[in-house]
Scaffold this motif. Structure first.
Motif, PDB file in Angstrom:
ATOM      1  N   ASP A  32     -19.566 -34.197 -61.399  1.00 43.01           N
ATOM      2  CA  ASP A  32     -19.810 -34.985 -60.187  1.00 43.01           C
ATOM      3  C   ASP A  32     -18.559 -35.261 -59.363  1.00 43.01           C
ATOM      4  N   GLU A  33     -17.449 -34.700 -59.758  1.00 40.52           N
ATOM      5  CA  GLU A  33     -16.178 -34.944 -59.079  1.00 40.52           C
ATOM      6  C   GLU A  33     -16.064 -34.069 -57.831  1.00 40.52           C
ATOM      7  N   ARG A  34     -15.901 -34.717 -56.682  1.00 41.24           N
ATOM      8  CA  ARG A  34     -15.719 -33.973 -55.437  1.00 41.24           C
ATOM      9  C   ARG A  34     -14.874 -34.817 -54.478  1.00 41.24           C
TER      10      ARG A  34
ATOM     11  N   TYR B  94     -15.155 -35.719 -51.452  1.00 38.86           N
ATOM     12  CA  TYR B  94     -15.830 -36.249 -50.271  1.00 38.86           C
ATOM     13  C   TYR B  94     -16.941 -37.202 -50.705  1.00 38.86           C
ATOM     14  N   SER B  95     -17.393 -37.979 -49.753  1.00 36.20           N
ATOM     15  CA  SER B  95     -18.368 -39.030 -50.036  1.00 36.20           C
ATOM     16  C   SER B  95     -19.788 -38.480 -50.169  1.00 36.20           C
ATOM     17  N   GLU B  96     -20.670 -39.336 -50.640  1.00 38.33           N
ATOM     18  CA  GLU B  96     -22.098 -38.990 -50.725  1.00 38.33           C
ATOM     19  C   GLU B  96     -22.661 -38.745 -49.324  1.00 38.33           C
ATOM     20  N   LYS B  97     -22.194 -39.496 -48.364  1.00 44.10           N
ATOM     21  CA  LYS B  97     -22.641 -39.329 -46.966  1.00 44.10           C
ATOM     22  C   LYS B  97     -22.247 -37.939 -46.451  1.00 44.10           C
ATOM     23  N   THR B  98     -21.033 -37.514 -46.762  1.00 38.60           N
ATOM     24  CA  THR B  98     -20.584 -36.184 -46.355  1.00 38.60           C
ATOM     25  C   THR B  98     -21.383 -35.106 -47.083  1.00 38.60           C
TER      26      THR B  98
ATOM     27  N   LYS C 184     -24.430 -35.326 -48.130  1.00 38.36           N
ATOM     28  CA  LYS C 184     -25.764 -35.308 -47.497  1.00 38.36           C
ATOM     29  C   LYS C 184     -25.707 -34.539 -46.171  1.00 38.36           C
TER      30      LYS C 184
END
Length: 124
Positions: A70-72, A74-78, A80
């Protein structure tokens, strides 16, 4: 080096088998699964690696092979926004592919019949 237009042409070519099934047989099969994987990878690359998306801008988020699941960066919004853009791009490419195949339906049928007769067609 490829332009965004060239990449979208490649995406349409990869979607052509699925689109042809849809047009000529009125249904789709699992035959396009590898093509769909390639399309997905290519479209996400235009968004995440090449910065070829106006909504997300000139940013690059290459995949880190050492990152945890789950490491990335950028945000969850990005994430999406990336998913929404990818779906829209593929949907538009599929519609373009359907339109091209319908416009050239007779030629596609001729090529299909030639392939049934000869199995291989060379460009002369």
């Amino acid at each position: 080096l490829q332009t965004q237009e060239q990449i979208m042409d490649i995406v349409c070519m990869a979607l052509a088998g699925r689109a042809a099934e849809d047009i000529f047989f009125g249904r789709v099969t699992t035959g396009a699964s590898d093509d769909l994987r390639r399309v997905t990878d290519l479209v996400y690359s235009t968004i995440q690696v090449y910065g070829m998306n106006s909504r997300l801008g000139q940013l690059a988020f290459p995949k880190d092979p050492n990152a945890m699941f789950d490491e990335r960066p950028y945000s969850e919004k990005t994430a999406k926004a990336m998913d929404e853009e990818a779906k829209q791009i593929v949907d538009e490419a599929y519609q373009r592919t359907l339109a091209l195949l319908k416009e050239h339906k007779e030629e596609v049928e001729k090529v299909a019949h030639m392939l049934l007769d000869k199995e291989t067609i060379t460009h002369d």
